[in-house]
Design a protein around this motif. Structure first.
Motif, PDB file in Angstrom:
ATOM      1  N   ILE A  90       0.851  -1.216   0.000  1.00 28.61           N
ATOM      2  CA  ILE A  90       0.000   0.000   0.000  1.00 28.61           C
ATOM      3  C   ILE A  90       0.878   1.254   0.000  1.00 28.61           C
ATOM      4  CG2 ILE A  90      -1.688   1.349   1.349  1.00 28.61           C
ATOM      5  CD1 ILE A  90      -2.750  -1.313   2.455  1.00 28.61           C
ATOM      6  N   GLY A  91       1.918   1.241   0.836  1.00 28.79           N
ATOM      7  CA  GLY A  91       2.799   2.406   0.939  1.00 28.79           C
ATOM      8  C   GLY A  91       3.511   2.683  -0.376  1.00 28.79           C
ATOM      9  N   THR A  92       4.016   1.616  -1.015  1.00 28.86           N
ATOM     10  CA  THR A  92       4.740   1.813  -2.280  1.00 28.86           C
ATOM     11  C   THR A  92       3.802   2.403  -3.330  1.00 28.86           C
ATOM     12  OG1 THR A  92       6.030  -0.137  -1.689  1.00 28.86           O
ATOM     13  CG2 THR A  92       6.272   0.668  -3.936  1.00 28.86           C
ATOM     14  N   ILE A  93       2.561   1.894  -3.368  1.00 31.52           N
ATOM     15  CA  ILE A  93       1.593   2.435  -4.338  1.00 31.52           C
ATOM     16  C   ILE A  93       1.264   3.891  -3.971  1.00 31.52           C
ATOM     17  CG2 ILE A  93      -0.780   2.237  -5.224  1.00 31.52           C
ATOM     18  CD1 ILE A  93      -0.513  -0.820  -4.778  1.00 31.52           C
ATOM     19  N   GLY A  94       0.981   4.127  -2.677  1.00 32.80           N
ATOM     20  CA  GLY A  94       0.629   5.491  -2.232  1.00 32.80           C
ATOM     21  C   GLY A  94       1.731   6.485  -2.519  1.00 32.80           C
ATOM     22  N   GLY A  95       2.983   6.073  -2.267  1.00 29.63           N
ATOM     23  CA  GLY A  95       4.117   6.957  -2.535  1.00 29.63           C
ATOM     24  C   GLY A  95       4.312   7.188  -4.018  1.00 29.63           C
ATOM     25  N   ALA A  96       3.958   6.154  -4.820  1.00 30.17           N
ATOM     26  CA  ALA A  96       4.223   6.225  -6.264  1.00 30.17           C
ATOM     27  C   ALA A  96       3.155   6.995  -7.023  1.00 30.17           C
ATOM     28  CB  ALA A  96       4.348   4.815  -6.834  1.00 30.17           C
ATOM     29  N   VAL A  97       1.934   7.062  -6.477  1.00 25.64           N
ATOM     30  CA  VAL A  97       0.870   7.753  -7.213  1.00 25.64           C
ATOM     31  C   VAL A  97       1.085   9.262  -7.119  1.00 25.64           C
ATOM     32  CG1 VAL A  97      -1.610   8.225  -7.286  1.00 25.64           C
ATOM     33  CG2 VAL A  97      -0.805   5.916  -6.838  1.00 25.64           C
ATOM     34  N   PRO A  98       1.257   9.918  -8.258  1.00 27.93           N
ATOM     35  CA  PRO A  98       1.456  11.370  -8.191  1.00 27.93           C
ATOM     36  C   PRO A  98       0.226  12.047  -7.589  1.00 27.93           C
ATOM     37  CG  PRO A  98       1.958  10.502 -10.379  1.00 27.93           C
ATOM     38  CD  PRO A  98       1.302   9.393  -9.632  1.00 27.93           C
ATOM     39  N   GLY A  99       0.460  12.935  -6.649  1.00 28.24           N
ATOM     40  CA  GLY A  99      -0.658  13.643  -6.012  1.00 28.24           C
ATOM     41  C   GLY A  99      -0.981  13.086  -4.643  1.00 28.24           C
ATOM     42  N   GLY A 154       7.982   6.994  -3.402  1.00 24.27           N
ATOM     43  CA  GLY A 154       8.083   8.362  -3.910  1.00 24.27           C
ATOM     44  C   GLY A 154       9.170   8.543  -4.955  1.00 24.27           C
ATOM     45  N   SER A 155      10.185   7.653  -4.919  1.00 23.52           N
ATOM     46  CA  SER A 155      11.284   7.809  -5.873  1.00 23.52           C
ATOM     47  C   SER A 155      10.892   7.344  -7.283  1.00 23.52           C
ATOM     48  CB  SER A 155      12.510   7.022  -5.390  1.00 23.52           C
ATOM     49  OG  SER A 155      12.226   5.643  -5.431  1.00 23.52           O
ATOM     50  N   ILE A 156       9.859   6.501  -7.393  1.00 19.75           N
ATOM     51  CA  ILE A 156       9.507   5.954  -8.722  1.00 19.75           C
ATOM     52  C   ILE A 156       8.993   7.062  -9.661  1.00 19.75           C
ATOM     53  CG2 ILE A 156       8.191   4.191  -9.957  1.00 19.75           C
ATOM     54  CD1 ILE A 156       8.116   2.541  -7.390  1.00 19.75           C
ATOM     55  N   PRO A 157       7.953   7.830  -9.250  1.00 20.61           N
ATOM     56  CA  PRO A 157       7.548   8.924 -10.156  1.00 20.61           C
ATOM     57  C   PRO A 157       8.620  10.002 -10.282  1.00 20.61           C
ATOM     58  CG  PRO A 157       6.355   9.089  -8.086  1.00 20.61           C
ATOM     59  CD  PRO A 157       7.106   7.780  -8.051  1.00 20.61           C
ATOM     60  N   ALA A 158       9.477  10.152  -9.233  1.00 20.22           N
ATOM     61  CA  ALA A 158      10.552  11.153  -9.319  1.00 20.22           C
ATOM     62  C   ALA A 158      11.456  10.826 -10.502  1.00 20.22           C
ATOM     63  CB  ALA A 158      11.356  11.162  -8.016  1.00 20.22           C
ATOM     64  N   ILE A 159      11.750   9.545 -10.699  1.00 21.06           N
ATOM     65  CA  ILE A 159      12.659   9.148 -11.772  1.00 21.06           C
ATOM     66  C   ILE A 159      11.918   9.034 -13.111  1.00 21.06           C
ATOM     67  CG2 ILE A 159      14.091   7.201 -12.596  1.00 21.06           C
ATOM     68  CD1 ILE A 159      14.872   6.808  -9.585  1.00 21.06           C
ATOM     69  N   LEU A 160      10.711   8.471 -13.081  1.00 24.00           N
ATOM     70  CA  LEU A 160      10.035   8.184 -14.352  1.00 24.00           C
ATOM     71  C   LEU A 160       9.270   9.358 -14.946  1.00 24.00           C
ATOM     72  CD1 LEU A 160       8.738   4.535 -13.826  1.00 24.00           C
ATOM     73  CD2 LEU A 160      10.728   5.295 -15.095  1.00 24.00           C
ATOM     74  N   ILE A 161       8.678  10.213 -14.104  1.00 27.19           N
ATOM     75  CA  ILE A 161       7.913  11.329 -14.687  1.00 27.19           C
ATOM     76  C   ILE A 161       8.320  12.693 -14.110  1.00 27.19           C
ATOM     77  CG2 ILE A 161       5.872  10.017 -15.433  1.00 27.19           C
ATOM     78  CD1 ILE A 161       4.438  10.849 -12.915  1.00 27.19           C
ATOM     79  N   LYS A 162       9.483  12.714 -13.450  1.00 22.22           N
ATOM     80  CA  LYS A 162      10.023  13.968 -12.902  1.00 22.22           C
ATOM     81  C   LYS A 162       9.056  14.625 -11.910  1.00 22.22           C
ATOM     82  CE  LYS A 162      12.660  17.964 -14.506  1.00 22.22           C
ATOM     83  NZ  LYS A 162      12.812  18.954 -15.547  1.00 22.22           N
ATOM     84  N   THR A 163       8.224  13.807 -11.250  1.00 23.20           N
ATOM     85  CA  THR A 163       7.288  14.323 -10.254  1.00 23.20           C
ATOM     86  C   THR A 163       7.539  13.574  -8.955  1.00 23.20           C
ATOM     87  OG1 THR A 163       5.667  14.635 -12.001  1.00 23.20           O
ATOM     88  CG2 THR A 163       4.824  14.688  -9.753  1.00 23.20           C
ATOM     89  N   PRO A 164       8.242  14.178  -7.985  1.00 21.59           N
ATOM     90  CA  PRO A 164       8.519  13.437  -6.751  1.00 21.59           C
ATOM     91  C   PRO A 164       7.229  13.037  -6.036  1.00 21.59           C
ATOM     92  CG  PRO A 164       9.639  15.567  -6.787  1.00 21.59           C
ATOM     93  CD  PRO A 164       8.717  15.550  -7.947  1.00 21.59           C
TER      94      PRO A 164
END
Lengths: 504, 160
Positions: free
Chosen positions: A29-38, A75-85
């Protein structure tokens, strides 16, 4: 009991399928929550909290800790893939992570982010195990004056470093303390701001306040600026991180982890400064410093190590002193309170099995994070594509169900929306919400310890400076205020100079 | 016309709040026994201290605002229709709380979900409608049947 006895007791409590399953689900849940932009880790932990009511204390708290650990990496996944921490702390990861993604090396950057995160997480958890018990045994000798000065110091530092200005942080903390006075007086049982309403006599529901402050303003922010679009998700590329690259970055990872542990154990500082400090230290010491900012893998490793090194260390003040180090641990303290537990030095005496059970769970969470993180990197595209116009109405409904479930009381739902409105106004005016929430939690403790100290001394304020421990905390408070005010004046002068230069 | 910095406006609000607390709210809404032996032990002492701190923080903010050139992230009016949308969301929230005991939590949530998705200008209206129905029902299943919470059922349609 020795540490070994405590570990065995903790293992007895945690070694069951339910506890590990809840930890595993928490990390997902945390990984998904951190990864979803917004979304944010804070919001994800807050929204998971109502689901722990029906669980045993160890299972519920492990679920939340799993969400915390997963969210920090996520949080690092969207930071790297879509430049949105995905989290503010992942902003440092963007600096080298996104340039690597642009070069078609996103998979390599994410792999290093995961390895650095797991290593830092492990180091942070081990530090927690080493230092929390030691600090708690020291804190056992604290009396009300020592606790009063400790809480005052914690609130000062949280107010000072949470936002862009100490005064706005202090105003936020004062509002939180004021809100905590609502209800019956602690000593005399008389009404304070209850307006004759029985719903207010027990004070405002903590879960309603925290979900209102941290989830509703995010929904309002999307209402303010709606839209489903976000930047294009980069492909993972063919290359993956190698062990040689990990070995080359190992020094930076360990340095970043230590920075994370030190900054994380000080209440209020949080993961973002730690990530940036770790990154700048790695750049300063690296022979390839000119590559930093252009896609250097060591930069990703250092930022993620600094970020994740905080995660275990923020639990040191929480478990050993009962002081939440940041907003997420403030929410986790709520899970303890729901189950009738009060974190602090006495917990190491009365509930040592629970504490050591949590320690074991935290170590296991680093292993879970490695496997879940590896899978999350591959499936991120589907997570990132969840439209905001579906996600945020879902969060709204989840908030209402979760807040209602605490006391089966619709009044609490109203409180949540009112707090949401206040939180949104604060967000729009750059007033940090973290001091508000932490002051709201610590307010009754601060007042209670102050009044107990006054009762002990017969009303003499000298008791608040009666022992060397109180001198240390007063000194640290004065030092913190001086440092923050000086930094503020310097920043103000620099801004004026910059404005003059631009005009010229 | 003098344009006040936003920090000064915040400061005026904070100082005003402290003043209202000190002169109106605390005397009126904080009760204290007549025989309190020491002022610092009175239920009034802590609220008055906090009101004083509020005034101090406010004065500090006013002073800083007068000397500040800090720019806030977004200026008002930068996003078109934002205030209207926030106003409509407030109406949704008020209606949602009002509808909970009347319609029941599930049906009130279905309507609130759909209205919010509409307000957010969803590019996926059909998916939003499906989620608006399914999501509250799934949550009802969890909270009512797993967590044992007495979810309000409302006066019209009752769920098992």
């Amino acid at each position: 009991m020795s540490i070994f006895d405590n570990l065995v007791a903790g293992l007895g409590l945690v070694a069951n399928f339910e506890a590990f399953l809840s930890l595993f689900i928490g990390v997902i849940i945390g990984t998904i929550g951190g990864a979803v932009p917004g979304m944010s880790v804070t919001m994800t932990v807050a929204l998971t909290l109502p689901f722990t009511f029906a669980m045993t204390p160890i299972t519920g708290i492990l679920l939340l800790l799993g969400v915390y650990k997963g969210g920090v990496f996520g949080g690092s996944i969207p930071a790297i893939l879509i430049k949105t921490p995905g989290t503010p702390a992942s902003s440092a990861t963007v600096m080298d992570g996104y340039p690597m993604a642009e070069k078609g090396e996103a998979g390599r950057a994410l792999g290093m982010a995961l390895w650095a995160s797991c290593t830092a997480d492990l180091i942070s958890n081990l530090s927690l195990i080493l230092f929390a018990g030691f600090l708690a045994s020291f804190a056992l000798s604290f009396r009300p004056p020592e606790f009063f000065t400790l809480i005052l110091f914690s609130l000062t530092i949280i107010s000072g470093v949470s936002g862009k200005s100490m005064l706005r942080g202090a105003f936020s903390a004062v509002m939180g303390l004021l809100l905590a006075t609502v209800g019956l007086d602690l000593v005399y049982g008389t009404n304070r701001f209850t307006f004759g309403d029985p719903n207010l006599m027990g004070g405002l529901n903590f879960i309603a306040v925290l979900i209102g402050l941290f989830a509703i303003p995010e929904i309002l922010s999307v209402v303010w600026k709606p839209g489903d679009a976000h930047d294009r998700t980069r492909g993972l590329g063919k290359n993956w991180v190698t062990f040689a690259e990990y070995k080359r970055s190992f020094k930076s990872i360990v340095r970043g982890s230590v920075i994370g542990v030190v900054l994380g154990s000080i209440p209020g500082i949080g993961a973002a400064p730690s990530a940036f400090l770790s990154y700048s230290e790695a750049r300063r010491k690296s022979p390839k410093k000119e590559n930093f900012g252009k896609g250097e893998i060591e930069g990703v490793a250092a930022a993620e190590a600094g970020n994740n090194g905080v995660a275990g260390a923020t639990l040191i003040p929480l478990l050993s002193l009962g002081i939440p180090g940041d907003v997420i641990t403030a929410i986790i303290i709520g899970a303890f309170m729901i189950h009738g537990l009060q974190p602090g030095p006495m917990m190491f005496v009365t509930n040592a099995d629970l504490i050591y059970g949590l320690f074991i769970g935290l170590i296991v969470s680093s292993v879970f994070l490695f496997f879940i993180g590896s899978a999350a990197i591959r499936v991120f595209k589907f997570v990132a594509d969840v439209p905001r116009s579906i996600l945020f109405p879902s969060i709204l409904v989840l908030c209402v169900y979760g807040v209602f479930a605490v006391n089966n009381n619709i009044f609490d739902v109203g409180v949540m929306f009112a707090m949401g409105a206040l939180g949104f106004v604060m967000l729009r005016n750059d007033i940090p919400a973290a001091p508000f929430l932490i002051a709201y939690i610590l307010g009754p403790m601060l007042e209670d310890n102050f009044r107990q100290a006054m009762l002990m001394s017969g009303g003499s304020p000298w008791i608040l400076v009666s022992s060397p421990i109180t001198w240390v905390f007063w000194g640290l408070t004065a030092l913190t205020v001086t440092a923050i005010v000086r930094a503020g004046i310097k920043a103000g002068r620099n801004a004026v100079q910059k404005a003059v230069t631009e005009e010229g | 016309m003098i344009k006040l910095h936003r920090q000064s406006v915040m400061g005026i609000f904070a100082a005003g709040l402290g003043g209202i607390l000190s002169f109106i709210a605390i005397p009126r809404w904080v009760a204290t026994p007549a025989n309190v032996p020491n002022i610092v032990l009175s239920p009034l002492f802590w609220p008055y201290t906090l009101a004083g701190l509020c005034v101090l923080a406010g004065l500090g903010l006013i002073w800083v605002g007068l000397h500040s050139n800090e720019r806030f992230n977004e200026d008002e009016g930068e996003v078109s229709g934002a205030f209207a949308r926030v106003f409509f969301f407030s109406l949704i929230a008020i209606a949602y709380v009002w509808a909970l005991p009347v319609l029941g939590m599930v049906w009130a949530s279905v309507l609130a979900f759909a209205a919010t998705a509409f307000l957010l200008k969803s590019d996926y209206p059909k998916l939003a409608l499906v989620c608006a129905v399914l999501f509250p029902v799934v949550l009802y299943g969890f909270f009512a049947h797993v967590a044992g919470v007495a979810i309000p059922q409302g006066e019209f349609v009752r769920l098992p």
